[in-house]
Design a protein around this motif. Structure first.
Motif, mmCIF file in Angstrom:
data_model
loop_
_atom_site.group_PDB
_atom_site.id
_atom_site.type_symbol
_atom_site.label_atom_id
_atom_site.label_comp_id
_atom_site.label_asym_id
_atom_site.label_seq_id
_atom_site.Cartn_x
_atom_site.Cartn_y
_atom_site.Cartn_z
ATOM 1 N N SER B 523 -46.309 -60.811 -11.960
ATOM 2 C CA SER B 523 -45.150 -60.887 -11.062
ATOM 3 C C SER B 523 -44.172 -59.744 -11.248
ATOM 4 O O SER B 523 -43.225 -59.622 -10.472
ATOM 5 N N GLY B 524 -44.358 -58.947 -12.286
ATOM 6 C CA GLY B 524 -43.343 -57.952 -12.610
ATOM 7 C C GLY B 524 -42.183 -58.651 -13.295
ATOM 8 O O GLY B 524 -42.017 -59.877 -13.157
ATOM 9 N N ALA B 525 -41.395 -57.894 -14.039
ATOM 10 C CA ALA B 525 -40.308 -58.530 -14.788
ATOM 11 C C ALA B 525 -38.939 -57.986 -14.399
ATOM 12 O O ALA B 525 -37.921 -58.542 -14.794
ATOM 13 N N ASP B 526 -38.912 -56.906 -13.569
ATOM 14 C CA ASP B 526 -37.622 -56.252 -13.327
ATOM 15 C C ASP B 526 -36.651 -57.112 -12.532
ATOM 16 O O ASP B 526 -35.462 -56.876 -12.530
ATOM 17 N N TRP B 527 -37.136 -58.134 -11.874
ATOM 18 C CA TRP B 527 -36.260 -58.991 -11.063
ATOM 19 C C TRP B 527 -35.799 -60.260 -11.803
ATOM 20 O O TRP B 527 -34.966 -61.011 -11.307
ATOM 21 N N ALA B 585 -28.979 -51.222 -14.977
ATOM 22 C CA ALA B 585 -30.422 -50.973 -14.982
ATOM 23 C C ALA B 585 -30.895 -50.531 -13.594
ATOM 24 O O ALA B 585 -30.183 -50.698 -12.595
ATOM 25 N N ARG B 586 -32.097 -49.980 -13.548
ATOM 26 C CA ARG B 586 -32.677 -49.555 -12.275
ATOM 27 C C ARG B 586 -32.889 -50.783 -11.392
ATOM 28 O O ARG B 586 -33.398 -51.811 -11.860
ATOM 29 N N ARG B 587 -32.458 -50.693 -10.141
ATOM 30 C CA ARG B 587 -32.539 -51.865 -9.283
ATOM 31 C C ARG B 587 -33.972 -52.113 -8.836
ATOM 32 O O ARG B 587 -34.692 -51.181 -8.475
ATOM 33 N N PRO B 588 -34.361 -53.368 -8.783
ATOM 34 C CA PRO B 588 -35.704 -53.666 -8.297
ATOM 35 C C PRO B 588 -35.793 -53.449 -6.793
ATOM 36 O O PRO B 588 -34.778 -53.349 -6.109
ATOM 37 N N ALA B 589 -37.012 -53.408 -6.298
ATOM 38 C CA ALA B 589 -37.209 -53.215 -4.862
ATOM 39 C C ALA B 589 -36.664 -54.421 -4.103
ATOM 40 O O ALA B 589 -36.580 -55.521 -4.646
ATOM 41 N N ALA B 590 -36.287 -54.188 -2.875
ATOM 42 C CA ALA B 590 -35.753 -55.280 -2.057
ATOM 43 C C ALA B 590 -36.824 -56.336 -1.839
ATOM 44 O O ALA B 590 -37.943 -56.011 -1.419
ATOM 45 N N PHE B 596 -33.179 -60.414 -3.608
ATOM 46 C CA PHE B 596 -32.739 -59.033 -3.739
ATOM 47 C C PHE B 596 -32.636 -58.438 -2.350
ATOM 48 O O PHE B 596 -33.600 -58.464 -1.576
ATOM 49 N N GLU B 597 -31.432 -57.945 -2.039
ATOM 50 C CA GLU B 597 -31.158 -57.472 -0.684
ATOM 51 C C GLU B 597 -31.777 -56.085 -0.453
ATOM 52 O O GLU B 597 -32.347 -55.491 -1.358
ATOM 53 N N ALA B 598 -31.600 -55.604 0.759
ATOM 54 C CA ALA B 598 -32.243 -54.350 1.158
ATOM 55 C C ALA B 598 -31.858 -53.182 0.253
ATOM 56 O O ALA B 598 -32.673 -52.301 -0.037
ATOM 57 N N ASP B 599 -30.603 -53.182 -0.215
ATOM 58 C CA ASP B 599 -30.173 -52.075 -1.078
ATOM 59 C C ASP B 599 -30.524 -52.332 -2.548
ATOM 60 O O ASP B 599 -30.088 -51.592 -3.429
ATOM 61 N N GLY B 600 -31.272 -53.408 -2.821
ATOM 62 C CA GLY B 600 -31.683 -53.704 -4.192
ATOM 63 C C GLY B 600 -30.658 -54.526 -4.947
ATOM 64 O O GLY B 600 -30.850 -54.848 -6.114
ATOM 65 N N ARG B 601 -29.535 -54.871 -4.275
ATOM 66 C CA ARG B 601 -28.517 -55.676 -4.961
ATOM 67 C C ARG B 601 -28.938 -57.146 -5.009
ATOM 68 O O ARG B 601 -29.557 -57.654 -4.058
ATOM 69 N N PHE B 602 -28.550 -57.803 -6.081
ATOM 70 C CA PHE B 602 -28.907 -59.209 -6.250
ATOM 71 C C PHE B 602 -27.910 -60.082 -5.488
ATOM 72 O O PHE B 602 -26.694 -59.934 -5.651
ATOM 73 N N ALA B 603 -28.436 -61.012 -4.672
ATOM 74 C CA ALA B 603 -27.575 -61.880 -3.855
ATOM 75 C C ALA B 603 -27.146 -63.081 -4.699
ATOM 76 O O ALA B 603 -27.643 -64.197 -4.543
ATOM 77 N N ARG B 604 -26.207 -62.833 -5.578
ATOM 78 C CA ARG B 604 -25.790 -63.897 -6.509
ATOM 79 C C ARG B 604 -25.186 -65.090 -5.758
ATOM 80 O O ARG B 604 -25.361 -66.247 -6.159
ATOM 81 N N GLY B 605 -24.496 -64.768 -4.665
ATOM 82 C CA GLY B 605 -23.887 -65.848 -3.879
ATOM 83 C C GLY B 605 -24.941 -66.822 -3.374
ATOM 84 O O GLY B 605 -24.724 -68.042 -3.348
ATOM 85 N N GLU B 606 -26.076 -66.285 -2.985
ATOM 86 C CA GLU B 606 -27.150 -67.143 -2.480
ATOM 87 C C GLU B 606 -27.700 -68.033 -3.601
ATOM 88 O O GLU B 606 -27.984 -69.209 -3.391
#
Lengths: 150, 624
Positions: B523-527, B585-590, B596-606
């Motif tokens: 699954s990858g771990a970066d997210w 850290a380096r942002r994971p892919a969207a 993870f939103e389009a810009d790689g930011r984490f949607a913490r609110g969600e």
């Protein structure tokens, strides 16, 4: 120590020969018999000897048997070779070897008879003086091997 | 007698030394010999007295070994079975209960001071081979017994009555080399009390050989006893007195060696019929209903006899018909703390229940020994038999699948997806601060996840995938009809939903899977970091512990410091630091399913929105 005359030396050697022959064969008889007893304990899987809780007893009795037989052979070797020594055998060497033949194996056997968990019983305190006597005896015998002309 | 022998030998030696000579040197040597014997005697006697005092004090407080019923202890086994003895001796079964001693303890006991919530302090120290604790307001107490030796060690203090053993309020965790409050090694909600346990009421059933609680029926005072502390030879092979006596004869042993080797005087679980063989393990590794008399006489099970005659195994489907039905009815948490809602066991140490529910056991010959071995295994490898660690355990029966594994698994041969265990025995049981494999052989189904909340095998590895993705794959490969799913189940990864809305047991399993190497590879771990960071503030300390350990395996967090039993303020501070590290850290892919939103930011609110939907009554404990 004064150097004995040849006649004295022969008599002395004869005395030591007989002494160590007797001690050697008696020790062999006694401690070989202990070996037979240990084999029987193995054959009948006696827990008192083979149990995990009495592991120290097994070790100490094995050591007692082995040291007794070995020291018996050392006595026989001394009896067979004391005439060949360039210098007469020191009387203390003879006595100490006999005492060591008694103390070391018997210390192991008595120490193994009354074990306390992993520790040997009181009999083990006889082993260090026995070992010391053995060392002194061997050192004196080595001394008797020196060339009398030097 | 001992002294008499020693002094007799000394006397003979002195007589030999002196002989007819009275030389000064001989006298001196003889005197030294007598003096050394006397000094040695005095020292020996003093040591023997101290040893006896210590043993006597412990004897009065610790359950005593008893040899009734034909038990002879492992002490008698090694002489004939040295290899079996050695393999058992290195196992963690042996050290399940031990008399507390400096030589067996893994905790430091080097002057550390522990403080409990009620303000008491506990100063730990050693005195020779003894372990002591100075308790504020109470005084010095000697630790009497220890349980466990694999992952953690628990300690027991002598109680006031009989030889009761009361739980020491801290446990030593090996991986972390630290003490933690006893409560915090269990998955237990704040609503549940965790009074100090009494060893004589609980542990004695299984952590010793032939335990007998021996509570006085009138006074309730225990005078507990056991054939042997720890789980020893006779726990699995039965009482051995007759076997030992018969085989004292060398002639009988030779006859046995020359014959088929089968000895009717002892039980060999490997030669029992499958059901009887598994019951040997099941006597402890099952959820049981002991008879009413067990607090007096203990469980009377003997290997080879039907287990049901002495202890009924409680399967969820028949709980109401069991002899313990009344007690179970009075305890609403009994079933939820042990079983998933479909009856699958969810706690470790109860693998026999899982075996009973497995089709391989019900319709085949599968037993515990199909995979495990006490004597031909590595104790640190879950006692899996040397030749059964891997697909070989399953293909010994399912040989057709072995011909072409990937045709069955739809994963590359040799990959983790082609490992039988990973699909049919996923990590859905919990115990000892980790996830463990379910021992109920099953097939992965999204329907089961929806019905029970239990993560399915596919999504425990494919943590980044949705239930819809899994359902589609199972339909494609196995023609399993897809269940109806909610919008979130179709669009948000199953692990994300489990972290956000799963009950504490599910959060623990998911957090553990996020640290599982197979899942990370898949699954990858970066997210994963934001989810594990979120769980650092979980209300269950066990979940926090697991999340922290998984987080430390993620790049950038290897040296991250956090105390899962620290104060709330300290935990918040650590959580903030972890979030700061993640933002650097380096942002994971969207990826929308991972929030993870389009810009790689984490949607913490969600994530917070999803977490707000977690059930309010999320109070539970798992009875591992």
């Amino acid at each position: 120590m004064t150097t004995p005359t040849p006649i004295d030396r022969a008599a002395l050697d004869r005395r030591y020969e007989l002494r160590h022959l007797r001690v050697g064969w008696v020790a062999l008889l006694a401690f070989a018999a202990v070996g037979v007893l240990l084999e029987l304990l193995h054959a009948f899987k006696v827990p008192w000897y083979l149990g995990v809780a009495t592991e120290s007893r097994r070790l100490l009795w094995t050591l007692g048997h082995a040291h007794g037989v070995a020291l018996g052979l050392v006595n026989l070797a001394l009896a067979a070779t004391c005439r060949l020594l360039p210098r007469p055998l020191h009387p203390t060497a003879s006595t100490m070897l006999v005492v060591a033949t008694l103390l070391i194996p018997c210390g192991f056997l008595v120490g193994g008879a009354f074990v306390h968990g992993g520790d040997p019983g009181l009999g083990a305190i006889l082993i260090p003086p026995g070992a010391l006597f053995l060392l002194v005896a061997v050192a004196l015998i080595v001394g008797s091997c020196r060339d009398p002309n030097r | 007698m001992e002294s008499l022998l020693v002094w007799t030998l000394t006397g003979v030696a002195v007589a030999l030394l002196l002989g007819r000579s009275r030389a000064r040197a001989s006298l001196l040597v003889a005197t030294v010999l007598v003096a050394s014997t006397a000094a040695g005697h005095a020292l020996w006697a003093a040591r023997a007295r101290s040893r006896e005092r210590s043993a006597e004090a412990l004897r009065a407080r610790v359950p005593q070994p008893v040899g009734d019923g034909g038990y002879v202890t492992s002490n008698a086994c090694r002489a004939c079975h040295p290899t079996e003895y050695a393999t058992w001796h290195r196992s963690y079964h042996r050290s399940m209960t031990q008399v507390a001693s400096a030589s067996a303890v893994r905790a430091p006991f080097a002057g550390e001071t522990l403080r409990s919530d009620d303000g008491k302090s506990y100063h730990l120290r050693r005195d020779g081979d003894e372990l002591w604790v100075d308790i504020s307001g109470v005084g010095a107490r000697r630790i009497a017994m220890m349980t466990g030796s694999h992952h953690m060690q628990a300690f027991w203090l002598p109680g006031e009555r009989g030889n009761a053993q009361i739980e020491f309020p801290f446990t030593y965790v090996f991986d972390d080399r630290r003490w933690v409050p006893r409560r915090d090694v269990f998955l237990v909600g704040r609503e549940y009390g965790k009074d100090p346990s009494m060893w004589n009421r609980i542990c004695i059933e299984c952590h010793v050989t032939r335990g007998q609680p021996r509570f006085d029926a009138r006074t309730d005072v225990p005078a507990s006893a056991a054939a042997e502390l720890g789980i020893a030879c006779e726990a699995c092979h039965g009482p051995a007195a007759q076997h030992v006596a018969a085989n004292a004869s060398p002639f009988r042993r030779v006859a046995l060696h020359d014959g088929d080797g089968i000895d009717a005087t002892i039980v060999n679980p490997a030669r029992l019929p499958p059901a009887r063989a598994s019951e040997v393990c099941g006597q402890c590794h099952g959820i049981g209903c002991p008879p009413e008399s067990w607090l007096q006489s203990g469980i009377r099970f003997r290997p080879g006899q039907p287990l049901a005659e002495s202890k009924q195994i409680l399967r969820q489907a028949t709980l109401q018909k069991s002899a313990c039905a009344r007690q179970i009815a009075a305890d609403a948490s009994f079933a939820p703390s042990r079983y998933w809602s479909d009856g699958m066991v969810r706690v470790s140490g109860r693998e026999y229940n899982a075996l009973l529910e497995s089709p391989c056991h019900q319709h085949g010959a599968m037993t515990c020994l199909s995979c495990h071995s006490m004597h031909a295994s590595d104790p640190d490898g879950w006692q899996l038999a040397h030749d059964r660690d891997g697909n070989a355990a399953c293909t010994q029966c399912h040989s057709a699948i072995a011909q072409n594994v990937s045709a069955h698994t739809h994963h590359a041969a040799g990959s983790t997806g082609s490992t039988c265990y990973n699909c049919h025995m996923p990590h859905t049981t919990y115990g000892l601060l980790r996830a463990m494999r379910s021992h109920q052989v099953s097939v992965p189904r999204v329907q089961d996840t929806l019905a029970t909340g239990r993560p399915n095998a596919c999504n425990l590895c494919h943590l980044d995938r949705t239930l819809a993705w899994t359902a589609a794959a199972l339909e494609r490969w196995w023609k399993l009809p897809p269940p109806s799913l909610t919008a979130e189940q179709r669009t948000v990864a199953a692990s994300v939903l489990d972290v956000a809305r799963g009950e504490a047991g599910v959060r623990a399993l998911t957090a553990w899977s996020m640290g599982w190497s197979a899942a990370r590879k898949t699954s990858g771990a970066d997210w994963m970091a934001p989810y594990l960071i979120e769980l650092l503030d979980d209300e269950y300390s066990a979940v926090r512990y697991i999340a922290y350990h998984s987080l430390r395996g993620i790049s950038g967090f290897e040296d991250f410091a956090y105390d899962y039993v620290g104060t709330e303020e300290a935990r918040f501070a650590a959580q903030r630091e972890a979030l700061a590290r993640f933002s650097r850290a380096r942002r994971p892919a969207a990826r929308a399913e991972l929030l993870f939103e389009a810009d790689g930011r984490f949607a913490r609110g969600e994530l917070e929105r999803l977490m707000a939907e977690r059930r309010e009554d999320d109070e539970m404990f798992l009875a591992e």
